[in-house]
Design a protein around this motif. Structure first.
Motif, PDB file in Angstrom:
ATOM      1  N   PRO A  68      12.327  17.952  -9.717  1.00 26.97           N
ATOM      2  CA  PRO A  68      11.214  17.855  -9.871  1.00 26.97           C
ATOM      3  C   PRO A  68      10.537  17.107 -10.401  1.00 26.97           C
ATOM      4  O   PRO A  68      11.240  16.829 -11.741  1.00 26.97           O
ATOM      5  CB  PRO A  68      10.532  19.227 -10.130  1.00 26.97           C
ATOM      6  CG  PRO A  68      12.141  20.274  -9.400  1.00 26.97           C
ATOM      7  CD  PRO A  68      12.700  19.570  -9.451  1.00 26.97           C
ATOM      8  N   ARG A  69       9.291  16.810 -10.876  1.00 26.46           N
ATOM      9  CA  ARG A  69       9.416  15.349 -11.649  1.00 26.46           C
ATOM     10  C   ARG A  69       8.611  16.166 -13.298  1.00 26.46           C
ATOM     11  O   ARG A  69       9.114  15.618 -14.128  1.00 26.46           O
ATOM     12  CB  ARG A  69       7.889  14.948 -11.373  1.00 26.46           C
ATOM     13  CG  ARG A  69       7.948  13.159 -10.002  1.00 26.46           C
ATOM     14  CD  ARG A  69       6.601  12.959 -10.265  1.00 26.46           C
ATOM     15  NE  ARG A  69       6.585  12.182  -8.766  1.00 26.46           N
ATOM     16  CZ  ARG A  69       6.304  11.221  -7.937  1.00 26.46           C
ATOM     17  NH1 ARG A  69       4.362  11.420  -9.440  1.00 26.46           N
ATOM     18  NH2 ARG A  69       6.449  10.893  -7.698  1.00 26.46           N
ATOM     19  N   ASP A  70       8.234  17.484 -13.257  1.00 27.96           N
ATOM     20  CA  ASP A  70       8.706  18.270 -14.468  1.00 27.96           C
ATOM     21  C   ASP A  70       8.994  18.855 -14.542  1.00 27.96           C
ATOM     22  O   ASP A  70       9.333  19.697 -15.787  1.00 27.96           O
ATOM     23  CB  ASP A  70       7.558  19.442 -14.091  1.00 27.96           C
ATOM     24  CG  ASP A  70       7.781  20.498 -13.017  1.00 27.96           C
ATOM     25  OD1 ASP A  70       8.426  19.834 -12.367  1.00 27.96           O
ATOM     26  OD2 ASP A  70       6.572  21.204 -13.000  1.00 27.96           O
ATOM     27  N   TYR A  71      10.939  17.960 -14.008  1.00 29.96           N
ATOM     28  CA  TYR A  71      12.290  19.425 -14.907  1.00 29.96           C
ATOM     29  C   TYR A  71      12.555  18.619 -15.945  1.00 29.96           C
ATOM     30  O   TYR A  71      12.696  16.788 -16.014  1.00 29.96           O
ATOM     31  CB  TYR A  71      13.219  19.122 -13.707  1.00 29.96           C
ATOM     32  CG  TYR A  71      14.157  19.938 -14.472  1.00 29.96           C
ATOM     33  CD1 TYR A  71      14.450  21.107 -14.331  1.00 29.96           C
ATOM     34  CD2 TYR A  71      15.176  19.116 -14.852  1.00 29.96           C
ATOM     35  CE1 TYR A  71      16.029  21.700 -15.111  1.00 29.96           C
ATOM     36  CE2 TYR A  71      16.560  19.842 -14.429  1.00 29.96           C
ATOM     37  CZ  TYR A  71      16.494  20.618 -14.970  1.00 29.96           C
ATOM     38  OH  TYR A  71      17.830  21.518 -15.821  1.00 29.96           O
ATOM     39  N   GLU A  72      11.968  19.310 -17.402  1.00 37.74           N
ATOM     40  CA  GLU A  72      12.884  18.324 -18.533  1.00 37.74           C
ATOM     41  C   GLU A  72      13.242  19.538 -18.615  1.00 37.74           C
ATOM     42  O   GLU A  72      13.028  20.000 -19.993  1.00 37.74           O
ATOM     43  CB  GLU A  72      11.610  18.166 -19.069  1.00 37.74           C
ATOM     44  CG  GLU A  72      12.421  17.253 -20.120  1.00 37.74           C
ATOM     45  CD  GLU A  72      12.717  16.408 -19.980  1.00 37.74           C
ATOM     46  OE1 GLU A  72      13.532  15.329 -20.267  1.00 37.74           O
ATOM     47  OE2 GLU A  72      12.435  15.459 -19.213  1.00 37.74           O
TER      48      GLU A  72
END
Length: 251
Positions: free
Chosen positions: A35-39
């Motif tokens: 996911p793009r928001d996985y950080e």
């Protein structure tokens, strides 16, 4: 995205005390769509791994990864040539995630996962060529052995480390400065790297070992062998980057 990948991401997204704690190994992150928001926090995994392989040859080795989390060092061991890796992880969702990763990457012949915590007393692990134990023992009294009292914690950690090293050809070790991760409960009087080194040396004084100590160098952005300069505490780097990495070899 495959159903397997969807299952991976469901476990990865689950919230826990150690969720998003560890970066994913490149051999995995390159194979799944994150996911793009996985950080994740990215706690110097690549830097620690680079330091470790300077001193440890994984080729053909049996490896235990105690406290595997989402598997960075489990997968790194395989990437470096280990033939058998046992990953021990007490968090159910992390263990589930890693199990799905192993299936997804077709590594079930090389990696086994056990969803449990090790009590260390008595030590219930067989001998391994290499044991990785990164940032587990300071959670004594919290994630495992919850009956441990503050006054007994350091002694029990010393016993646990002794047992790990006694059952391993090489031990790769790191420990935090605070009991149960609580900065108000420091394990050492001054929070210095030297105190942690002394703890390790004292714990293993009855074993014949060779110990190499690595400290993160803020100038080179890499772990280097301990010296007078990098043994200083760099508070602006945060607590984690101040934890030494130990390579302990039986002689």
């Amino acid at each position: 995205m495959s159903k397997c990948s969807e299952g991976l991401l469901a476990d990865l997204a689950a919230v826990s005390k150690h969720s998003h704690y560890q970066a994913l190994h490149p051999s995995l992150s390159e194979r799944i769509e994150l996911p793009r928001d996985y950080e994740p926090r990215k706690l110097l995994e690549a830097e620690r791994d680079t330091f470790v392989v300077r001193f440890v040859d994984f080729t053909g080795a049996s490896v235990a990864d105690i406290g595997a989390n989402t598997g960075y060092f489990t997968l790194a061991a395989v990437a470096h040539g280990a033939t058998q890796v046992l990953a021990i992880e007490g968090n159910r969702r992390h263990a589930s995630f890693l199990s799905k990763c192993v299936e997804h990457m077709e590594l079930t012949d090389k990696i086994n996962i056990e969803n449990r915590y090790i009590d260390f007393v008595p030590y219930d692990m067989p001998p391994f060529d290499i044991t990785i134990c990164f940032n587990v023992l300071h959670h004594l009294g919290d994630d495992f052995r919850s009956d441990t009292k503050r006054k007994d914690a350091f002694q029990e950690m010393a016993y646990a480390l002794y047992e790990i090293v006694k059952h391993s050809g090489t031990t790769i070790f790191q420990i935090g400065f605070n009991w149960k991760g609580d900065r108000y409960s420091p394990l050492t009087s001054s929070g210095t790297k030297r105190e942690i080194v002394e703890f390790v040396e004292k714990s293993l004084r009855d074993l014949d070992v060779e110990i190499s100590v690595g400290c993160f160098d803020p100038e080179t952005k890499a772990y280097q062998l301990a010296n007078e300069k990098n043994m200083a505490r760099f508070d602006d780097l945060g607590e984690f980057a101040n934890r030494p990495v130990f390579i302990i070899k039986r002689t």
